[in-house]
Design a protein around this motif. Structure first.
Motif, PDB file in Angstrom:
ATOM      1  N   GLU A 136     -22.611  35.471 -28.450  1.00  0.00           N
ATOM      2  CA  GLU A 136     -22.100  36.476 -29.384  1.00  0.00           C
ATOM      3  C   GLU A 136     -22.331  37.904 -28.904  1.00  0.00           C
ATOM      4  N   ARG A 138     -35.708  28.276 -31.834  1.00  0.00           N
ATOM      5  CA  ARG A 138     -34.595  28.498 -32.748  1.00  0.00           C
ATOM      6  C   ARG A 138     -35.158  28.378 -34.149  1.00  0.00           C
ATOM      7  N   GLN A 140     -27.081  35.592 -25.853  1.00  0.00           N
ATOM      8  CA  GLN A 140     -26.259  34.719 -26.695  1.00  0.00           C
ATOM      9  C   GLN A 140     -24.795  34.966 -26.404  1.00  0.00           C
ATOM     10  N   LYS A 187     -18.996  27.566 -32.177  1.00  0.00           N
ATOM     11  CA  LYS A 187     -18.297  28.620 -32.912  1.00  0.00           C
ATOM     12  C   LYS A 187     -17.453  29.412 -31.921  1.00  0.00           C
TER      13      LYS A 187
END
Ligand code: ATP
Ligand code: MG
Length: 565
Positions: free
Chosen positions: A359, A455, A357, A222
């Motif tokens: 993000e 996860r 992460q 992403k």
């Protein structure tokens, strides 16, 4: 009048530059985010100034070696003038403008750092990628991002050429290589003639700075877009308290240029603290070169993924005397407590694990000075409020397993990514109630330490029990026969799914009877952890499928198990 190298911080009405203490206060959210921020002008050029006045030790800003006798050492002043040249090159012959996107696919060479800083000086959005990307990967990245330019090295030039016709937005190809190549502008040539005069654009704190692609452990990577301040200021606390850096330190962060960990450890955290970034070109990881480097260079701080430490502890480390090493870090994947203990026993050094992460940067860490609980990722890192939540977004009490989440309300922390580019659905899917959900499961204990379970997609549900692969893998690695393992779910007639372990054996155990060894490993796990977690199936393999970042791809093994069902 405006003193050279200084800018007015409108929020403070001062002509003085922000200091590290200011950045720390902003990172803690004790002080407002300034309206404008530019890492090159507000951080790098300030260190250059401190170098001049002797307020910073005469340590390089970047120290690069390739193991073949070549060496580059740049001070902050040199980094400044060279990156200004690179900035002029990007805007003039390459024709790029503020806000344009550039894919930067380079190995660990000094030019990578120059291009990063040059993009920051010009407001061009850089998108790092690893040279291990294939033509298909590059095509995906160029098309998804509509990149105007690609900066690449020889290793990937043929792959780029094979797909370039399918990328209508790509206008310029810039090659970093001593040789020239048809259809490419030459970095070396243009650099020679570029001017050192450049005035840094005054970027807004929230203006986009970079797009990092996630590792793609669970699907297509992403595009996480970060602002000038999210990485540029948001890593101050991480640098000071997890990496424990001062301007006299030399940090060797081994991660590839393509991942956000390189941004954390080899650019933003380190340079915010004024530390020296050490780089070894090392095309392929090699334990001997690695150990040699640590014994030769005065590296104080080391950051490598767990897989490197797993390999290292197979060696007799007591034989090596590391020159100046004092602080070791790891992250990106869970670190098995056994590896931490072996590292400590063999080197006398602690291993400080961090969890983060692409993000949102660092979420939890074992910070310097905090007691380490082996197997835990440490405590939540400021400014984040890290919690374990349930499927409805309710906070769970200590000891209860749930999803690791960060509080978003009342204000989204400035260190967050801005969005997944062109993917509002995926961006929206990260929000649950008042929280950002990481997609990882874990537990917080009553002391506020976080324990990784897996996860969310990797958790195995067998006979009604939820089993996290990490705990089983950590139990397995305690056994001398196991170098590493991956634990996934596998179909089962009666139980629906059961635990299966893929195990890489240590050399002396490869000739053992597999049935006997299976029983022994199962027995070992039953003793070491709750017996219901033991792997009912065991398969011995030569190696595990991994991402380019060295992360185990459990989803590949799981899909293999379930294929045909
Ligand atoms: P994708 O999102 O594309 O599937 P990815 O999640 O692997 O890929 P990254 O942002 O590089 O991409 O990695 C972040 C993830 O790595 C975390 O969400 C977590 O699953 C894992 N991770 C990072 N550090 C740790 C750690 N210390 N312990 C356990 N897991 C970790
Ligand atoms: Mg992810």
């Amino acid at each position: 009048t405006k003193p050279p190298g200084r800018r007015l911080h409108k929020d403070y009405q001062l002509w003085t530059p922000l200091t590290l203490a200011d950045f720390e206060a902003i990172n803690r959210c004790n002080r407002p985010l300034p309206k404008n921020f530019n890492f090159a002008a507000d951080v790098l050029d300030q260190w250059s100034q401190k170098e001049k006045t002797g307020e910073r030790p005469a340590n390089p800003a970047l120290w690069w070696v390739n193991g073949k006798g070549d060496e580059v050492k740049w001070s902050f002043r040199e980094l400044g003038s060279l990156s200004r040249k690179a900035a002029n090159m990007l805007t003039k012959p390459c024709g790029l403008q503020r806000g344009d996107r550039v894919a930067v696919i380079l190995p660990r060479i000094p030019e990578w750092w120059l291009v990063n800083v040059a993009c920051i000086r010009t407001g061009i959005i850089f998108m790092p990628g690893t040279i291990q990307l294939t033509a298909k990967d590059i095509l995906y990245r160029l098309r998804a991002s509509k990149a105007k330019c690609i900066v690449a090295s020889e290793e990937v030039a043929p792959a780029v050429e094979s797909i370039v016709l399918e990328c209508p937005d790509l206008k310029t190809k810039l090659l970093v290589s001593p040789q020239s190549r048809n259809g490419w502008l030459s970095f070396q040539e243009l650099f020679q003639f570029a001017s050192e005069e450049h005035s840094c654009v005054e970027t807004g704190s929230q203006e986009p700075m970079t797009i990092y692609f996630t590792s793609g452990t669970t699907g297509f990577p992403k595009m996480a877009q970060h602002s000038q301040s999210s990485l540029g200021i948001g890593f101050t606390l991480c640098g000071r308290y997890w990496l424990d850096l001062k301007s006299s330190d030399i940090i060797w962060n081994m991660s590839d240029t393509g991942w956000v960990k390189a941004a954390i450890g080899s650019v933003f955290s380190s340079w915010l603290c004024g530390a020296c970034v050490f780089v070894h070109r090392m095309a392929q990881f090699d334990t001997d070169t690695f150990l040699d480097t640590l014994t030769t260079y005065p590296i104080t701080t080391l950051c490598s993924p767990p897989t490197v430490y797993r390999m290292l502890v197979q060696k007799d480390l007591k034989r090596y005397k590391f020159k100046s090493l004092r602080h070791c870090l790891t992250g990106g994947e869970p670190l098995n407590p056994e590896v931490l203990e072996q590292w400590r026993a063999q080197t006398g050094l602690e291993l400080y694990e961090g969890y983060g992460q692409t993000e949102v940067g660092m979420i939890c860490a074992n910070q310097k000075g905090q007691e380490i609980k082996p197997g835990s990722m440490g405590k939540g890192m400021l400014p984040y409020d890290v919690q374990i939540i349930d499927e409805n977004g309710n906070v769970l009490p200590p000891g209860k397993e749930g999803e690791i989440a960060l509080r978003l309300k009342p204000t989204r922390p400035f260190c967050f990514f801005s969005k997944y580019v062109d993917n509002p659905q995926k961006t929206a899917a990260t929000i649950r109630g008042d929280f950002y959900v990481t997609g990882d499961r874990g537990v917080m204990d009553s002391d506020g330490y976080f324990w990784f379970v897996g996860r969310a997609d990797d958790v195995i549900i067998s006979s009604g029990y939820r089993i996290g692969p990490f705990e089983v893998e950590s139990a397995l690695i305690e056994h001398p026969a196991v170098v590493e393992s991956a634990v996934v779910s596998s179909p089962d007639q009666i139980r629906g799914e059961v635990v299966k372990a893929f195990v890489v054996l240590a050399a002396p155990f490869k000739s053992y009877n597999p049935e006997k060894l299976t029983l022994e490993l199962q027995d070992h796990v039953k003793k070491s952890t709750a017996p219901y977690k033991y792997p009912r199936k065991v398969e011995f393999v030569q190696e595990l499928p991994k991402t380019i970042t060295g992360k185990i791809k459990r989803n590949v093994l799981r899909d293999q198990e379930w294929r045909g069902r």
